[in-house]
Design an enzyme around this catalytic site. Structure first.
Site, short mmCIF file in Angstrom:
data_model
loop_
_atom_site.label_atom_id
_atom_site.label_comp_id
_atom_site.label_asym_id
_atom_site.label_seq_id
_atom_site.Cartn_x
_atom_site.Cartn_y
_atom_site.Cartn_z
N SER A 161 0.85 -1.19 0.00
CA SER A 161 0.00 0.00 0.00
C SER A 161 0.88 1.24 0.00
CB SER A 161 -0.90 0.00 1.25
OG SER A 161 -1.59 1.23 1.37
N TYR A 218 -2.25 -0.22 10.59
CA TYR A 218 -2.30 -0.65 9.19
C TYR A 218 -1.01 -0.25 8.46
CZ TYR A 218 -3.87 -1.11 4.36
OH TYR A 218 -3.97 -1.47 3.04
#
Length: 259
Positions: A139, A152
């Site tokens: 990501s 995250y």
């Protein structure tokens, strides 16, 4: 993409979103797709669509990659794997204070340890065959952390670090390692990560089309591509942040607070 015809491609997190779309594209190009996820009912429906609409080859192997003890068992059921796409993952957007240790453990178990365990499960065969491809879905959050995504972002930083080291270890073996670093994608990821919907409301106009992302990933299969970074504008901002972190945090503070 005819070069993937007949290749055995294992996709985790394949019951929806990006993983589902990659499965359709690979099957349409003649690959033998091997799909894993927790939701067996969704895997059954995806297999039906692949076999009926494209006469494709598809097998399903229900698996929660957060249960590390199940990964070798499923890998043995699958058999040989030419390409592994580590797509399983989830996020929860909370402040450091509101995040729980249970959230931390669950995210690391799936996003990091599950990815590593699946990779280790396929590596011996790939090394024996002297070819293969491991694609890890990371990501942009692994390159630039933002408020309310500490856990995250930490998992995706770990994925990038692991992938970069793995790529160097496998240099010269015929096995490629690619990381995919997308910004927000229009998938059901946010039904868990952003339960109040604020983030999607704020950035909805800039969210990536999952079909476009899946197409870029599928096109890169069995090529020696180091990274796929999307969208370009966000990746440019990430590079700027790596050079001038304090300046970017000062100037873009309000943008980074969109969660």
């Amino acid at each position: 993409m005819k070069h993937i015809a007949g290749k055995r491609i294992w996709i985790t997190g394949a019951s929806g979103g990006l993983g589902e779309r990659i499965a359709y594209l690979c099957a349409a190009e003649g690959a033998h797709v091997l799909l894993s996820a927790r939701r067996e009912d969704r895997l059954i429906e995806i297999k039906r669509k692949i076999t009926e609409e494209w006469s494709g080859q598809c097998e399903i192997f229900p698996l929660d990659v957060g249960r590390l003890e199940d990964i070798d068992r499923v890998r043995n059921q699958i058999g040989s794997v030419d390409v592994l796409i580590n797509n399983a993952g989830f996020g929860i957007f909370e402040t450091v204070l509101d995040s729980t240790l249970d959230d931390m453990k669950a995210m690391f178990d799936v996003n990091v340890f599950g990815l590593i365990a699946c990779t280790k499960a396929v590596l011996p065969h790939m090394l024996e065959q002297k070819k293969g491809h491991i694609i890890n879905i990371a990501s942009q959050a692994g390159k630039i952390a933002t408020p309310k995504s500490s856990l995250y972002s930490a998992t995706k930083h770990a994925v990038l670090g692991y992938s970069n080291a793995l790529r160097m270890e496998l240099s010269g073996t015929g096995i490629y390692v690619t990381t995919v670093n997308p910004g927000p994608i229009q998938t059901d990821f946010f039904s868990i990560a952003d339960k109040d919907g604020d983030y999607v409301k704020n950035v909805g106009r800039w969210m990536l089309d999952p079909d476009d992302v899946a197409a870029q990933i599928t096109a890169a299969i069995l090529t020696n591509k180091r990274e796929i970074n999307l969208p370009r504008l966000m990746n440019a901002g990430t590079k700027l942040y790596q050079l001038f972190p304090a300046l970017v945090e000062k100037l873009a503070g309000r943008v980074l607070m969109k969660k």
